[in-house]
Scaffold this motif. Sequence first.
Motif, short mmCIF file in Angstrom:
data_model
loop_
_atom_site.label_atom_id
_atom_site.label_comp_id
_atom_site.label_asym_id
_atom_site.label_seq_id
_atom_site.Cartn_x
_atom_site.Cartn_y
_atom_site.Cartn_z
N PRO A 29 40.27 45.54 31.67
CA PRO A 29 39.13 46.12 32.41
C PRO A 29 38.11 45.07 32.86
N ASP A 30 38.22 43.86 32.36
CA ASP A 30 37.29 42.80 32.74
C ASP A 30 37.79 41.99 33.93
N ILE A 31 38.94 42.38 34.49
CA ILE A 31 39.52 41.66 35.63
C ILE A 31 39.80 42.66 36.76
N VAL A 32 39.29 42.37 37.95
CA VAL A 32 39.54 43.20 39.13
C VAL A 32 40.04 42.30 40.25
N VAL A 33 41.30 42.48 40.64
CA VAL A 33 41.89 41.66 41.69
C VAL A 33 41.39 42.14 43.04
N ARG A 34 40.88 41.21 43.86
CA ARG A 34 40.32 41.54 45.16
C ARG A 34 41.23 41.16 46.32
N LEU A 46 53.89 30.35 46.08
CA LEU A 46 52.56 29.87 45.71
C LEU A 46 51.53 30.83 46.28
N ARG A 47 50.71 31.40 45.39
CA ARG A 47 49.70 32.37 45.80
C ARG A 47 48.31 31.89 45.41
N ALA A 48 47.32 32.32 46.16
CA ALA A 48 45.92 32.15 45.78
C ALA A 48 45.34 33.55 45.60
N THR A 49 44.90 33.84 44.38
CA THR A 49 44.38 35.17 44.07
C THR A 49 42.89 35.10 43.80
N THR A 50 42.14 35.98 44.46
CA THR A 50 40.71 36.10 44.24
C THR A 50 40.46 37.34 43.38
N PHE A 51 39.73 37.16 42.29
CA PHE A 51 39.47 38.28 41.39
C PHE A 51 38.06 38.17 40.82
N ASP A 52 37.52 39.33 40.46
CA ASP A 52 36.23 39.39 39.76
C ASP A 52 36.51 39.41 38.26
N GLN A 53 35.76 38.62 37.51
CA GLN A 53 35.93 38.56 36.07
C GLN A 53 34.59 38.79 35.38
N ARG A 54 34.58 39.73 34.43
CA ARG A 54 33.38 39.95 33.61
C ARG A 54 33.43 38.98 32.43
N HIS A 55 32.48 38.07 32.40
CA HIS A 55 32.47 37.06 31.35
C HIS A 55 31.82 37.60 30.08
N SER A 56 31.85 36.78 29.03
CA SER A 56 31.36 37.23 27.72
C SER A 56 29.86 37.53 27.73
N TRP A 60 29.44 39.50 36.04
CA TRP A 60 30.67 39.41 36.81
C TRP A 60 30.61 38.18 37.71
N ARG A 61 31.71 37.45 37.78
CA ARG A 61 31.82 36.29 38.65
C ARG A 61 33.13 36.36 39.43
N THR A 62 33.08 35.88 40.64
CA THR A 62 34.29 35.86 41.47
C THR A 62 35.01 34.53 41.27
#
Length: 220
Positions: A29-34, A46-56, A60-62
């Motif tokens: 739940p702390d990772i949302v792929v954009r 080879l892929r480049a994935t952008t995701f939002d991550q909720r840190h400790s 949230w950071r992209t």
Amino acid sequence: MRVTAGIDEPDRRGRTGLHLTGRDLTRNPDIVVRDVEVLANDWYVLRATTFDQRHSDGNWRTERRETYDRGDGATILLYDTARRTVLLTRQFRFPVYVNGHPDGMLLETAAGLLDEDDPVAAIRREAVEETGVEVGEVQHVFDVFMSPGSVTERLHFFAAPYRHHDLRGTSHGVADEGEDIETVELDADDARARIGTDIVDAKTVMLLQWAFLDGPFRLT
């Protein structure tokens, strides 16, 4: 409308939808792929994935990460307890050659990608192709992510006994795949002593260490 191989139409390996991998992941739940961008798909992807991550700290950071997808693989340590030997392979590896290895000729346990096979079937296939040995029952040792910072591959580790009469020459490999593989039989203690000098392949080091800690050459 632009049509892209591997996304809208099959690439040379018959793949489409390569830009969709990871978009449906919800296990964390702390990772949302954009967004997922395919950077290259000549053979592997080879892929480049952008995701939002909720840190400790709760914020949230992209983030953007590149991942190299070559599929999962399997490797096997072939051993003879009676003669106290192991059967390895030696072949040229350009990536290690370009990164400082003296000649690029790496001592390794037999290994290969699963392709469409299950891990046991795949390692039986690779053992024959790379060493000429048709193994009997195999022991599953563990599964490991080898380079989790950028490579998706999970490697399945196995071990199995062989006997001297199983050996069929020293030259193996699938010529159509550019393989030119030499089998090398080593005394097990000699192989362990070469770790970090002549034996610098991670999967091989791990299987040799397992063999002496918990496997066929462990001290009782």
